[in-house]
Scaffold this motif. Structure first.
Motif, PDB file in Angstrom:
ATOM      1  N   ASN A 113       2.568   1.789  -8.574  1.00  0.00           N
ATOM      2  CA  ASN A 113       3.782   1.901  -9.372  1.00  0.00           C
ATOM      3  C   ASN A 113       4.918   1.083  -8.770  1.00  0.00           C
ATOM      4  OD1 ASN A 113       2.494   3.686 -11.118  1.00  0.00           O
ATOM      5  ND2 ASN A 113       3.055   5.461  -9.892  1.00  0.00           N
ATOM      6  N   LYS A 114       4.986   1.070  -7.445  1.00  0.00           N
ATOM      7  CA  LYS A 114       6.007   0.301  -6.749  1.00  0.00           C
ATOM      8  C   LYS A 114       5.458  -0.186  -5.421  1.00  0.00           C
ATOM      9  CE  LYS A 114      10.013  -1.385  -5.604  1.00  0.00           C
ATOM     10  NZ  LYS A 114      10.498  -2.649  -6.231  1.00  0.00           N
ATOM     11  N   LEU A 115       5.228  -1.508  -5.322  1.00  0.00           N
ATOM     12  CA  LEU A 115       4.785  -2.092  -4.068  1.00  0.00           C
ATOM     13  C   LEU A 115       6.005  -2.333  -3.186  1.00  0.00           C
ATOM     14  CD1 LEU A 115       2.153  -4.756  -5.213  1.00  0.00           C
ATOM     15  CD2 LEU A 115       1.696  -2.577  -4.098  1.00  0.00           C
ATOM     16  N   LYS A 116       6.033  -1.670  -2.048  1.00  0.00           N
ATOM     17  CA  LYS A 116       7.156  -1.857  -1.133  1.00  0.00           C
ATOM     18  C   LYS A 116       6.830  -2.842  -0.019  1.00  0.00           C
ATOM     19  CE  LYS A 116       9.026   2.791  -1.920  1.00  0.00           C
ATOM     20  NZ  LYS A 116       9.394   4.089  -1.283  1.00  0.00           N
ATOM     21  N   LYS A 117       5.564  -2.820   0.425  1.00  0.00           N
ATOM     22  CA  LYS A 117       5.175  -3.688   1.534  1.00  0.00           C
ATOM     23  C   LYS A 117       3.732  -4.136   1.377  1.00  0.00           C
ATOM     24  CE  LYS A 117       5.477  -3.904   6.579  1.00  0.00           C
ATOM     25  NZ  LYS A 117       5.872  -3.150   7.803  1.00  0.00           N
ATOM     26  N   VAL A 118       3.484  -5.413   1.633  1.00  0.00           N
ATOM     27  CA  VAL A 118       2.143  -5.991   1.558  1.00  0.00           C
ATOM     28  C   VAL A 118       1.862  -6.752   2.845  1.00  0.00           C
ATOM     29  CG1 VAL A 118       0.654  -7.659   0.393  1.00  0.00           C
ATOM     30  CG2 VAL A 118       2.159  -6.173  -0.951  1.00  0.00           C
ATOM     31  N   THR A 119       0.676  -6.567   3.398  1.00  0.00           N
ATOM     32  CA  THR A 119       0.271  -7.241   4.629  1.00  0.00           C
ATOM     33  C   THR A 119      -0.693  -8.377   4.312  1.00  0.00           C
ATOM     34  OG1 THR A 119       0.531  -5.227   5.966  1.00  0.00           O
ATOM     35  CG2 THR A 119      -0.893  -6.962   6.852  1.00  0.00           C
TER      36      THR A 119
END
Length: 289
Positions: free
Chosen positions: A156-162
């Protein structure tokens, strides 16, 4: 990104992946295409001394089309409740007979697909197969990134991606792709260089990747190093500790320049998947960005 291709076998996992991805399609200003593959072989040889006509295969195409139509209606409803501007994603669907990976590769080229979405497999044997083609077949045939969404994962809400890199030149395209995606979806990008104790990085490639990273580095991009032999275990631990919502890595197909993230590493990531996984092909073209 002009089109997002969603692959489905109408299983619970596939439907969950499609509905989850539909929530961010309007933000990417992309159209949506659903695809299902089937095997339309009405004759099975050597049964009771002769061929056996299986009626369910005769109607497979009609059944596939009907289910695609129903799923398309559901996804349109999801996207209509999210879109906040004048852009309205177009939704199309198609089914075909034969191997999923090869059929998908043709669609990617014809429809200018920038992202493929697929549900991840579970521990059950049947979920390791999508009408004769597993997830790795899709990844090996894709000329654009593939997003694999596990059961129950929410986006629903991507806050952080590695994003994991290994100082290969293909990492430059991967960083650019994820940077653009981060701007569109509003997530923080964490770039992680993975090093192995027994291997030395090529200084030329290292400098090139770091120079590119510095050109795009901004408020929502961070960088760190991580070492160790068990690459996927360490990355999964890092994602958990840093509360990352998705892991991305560069996939090198079988060949001389396999790199750190080769086919076996990608397969291991899929077998130990806890959060959505973005697999970026090392030879992706600019058209997929």
């Amino acid at each position: 990104m002009k089109t997002i291709l969603m692959l489905t076998d109408f299983s619970e996992n596939a439907n969950h992946a499609a509905k989850t991805a539909a929530k961010f399609v309007p933000q990417l200003k992309a159209d949506l295409m659903l695809y299902n593959t089937y095997y339309d072989h009405p004759i099975l040889p050597t049964y009771a001394g002769g061929p056996w006509v299986v009626e369910e295969f005769v109607f497979q195409k009609d059944e596939s089309t009907a289910q695609l139509s129903q799923l398309a209606i559901q996804l349109k409803h999801i996207m209509s409740g999210i879109s906040k501007d004048d852009f309205k994603p177009q939704t199309d669907y198609q089914c075909g007979e034969g191997p999923l990976g090869k059929n998908m590769a043709v669609i990617i080229q014809e429809r200018k697909v920038g992202l493929v979405v697929i549900g991840s497999r579970t521990d059950s044997a049947i979920d390791h197969v999508i009408f004769g083609s597993d997830t790795m077949d899709v990844i090996d045939h894709a000329a654009c990134p593939v997003l694999v969404i596990p059961p129950k994962a929410e986006m629903n809400k991507l806050k952080k991606v590695t994003l994991a890199i290994a100082f290969e030149l293909a990492d430059i395209n991967a960083i650019s792709y994820m940077t653009d995606l981060g701007r569109q979806l509003g997530f923080e990008l964490e770039v992680v260089h993975v090093s192995l104790p027994e291997e030395n990085d090529d200084p030329v490639k290292e400098n090139a990747v770091l120079a590119h990273l510095n050109t795009v580095k901004q408020e929502h991009i961070t960088y760190q190093e991580v070492g160790g032999k068990d690459v996927i275990r360490r990355l999964n631990k890092l994602c958990k500790e840093s509360c990352s919502d998705m892991l991305a890595l560069v996939h090198h197909r079988d060949g001389f320049l396999s790199g750190l993230f080769d086919r076996s590493t990608t397969a291991t990531a899929l077998d130990n998947q806890a959060i959505p996984l973005m697999v970026i092909p090392s030879d992706q073209t600019n058209d997929s960005k």
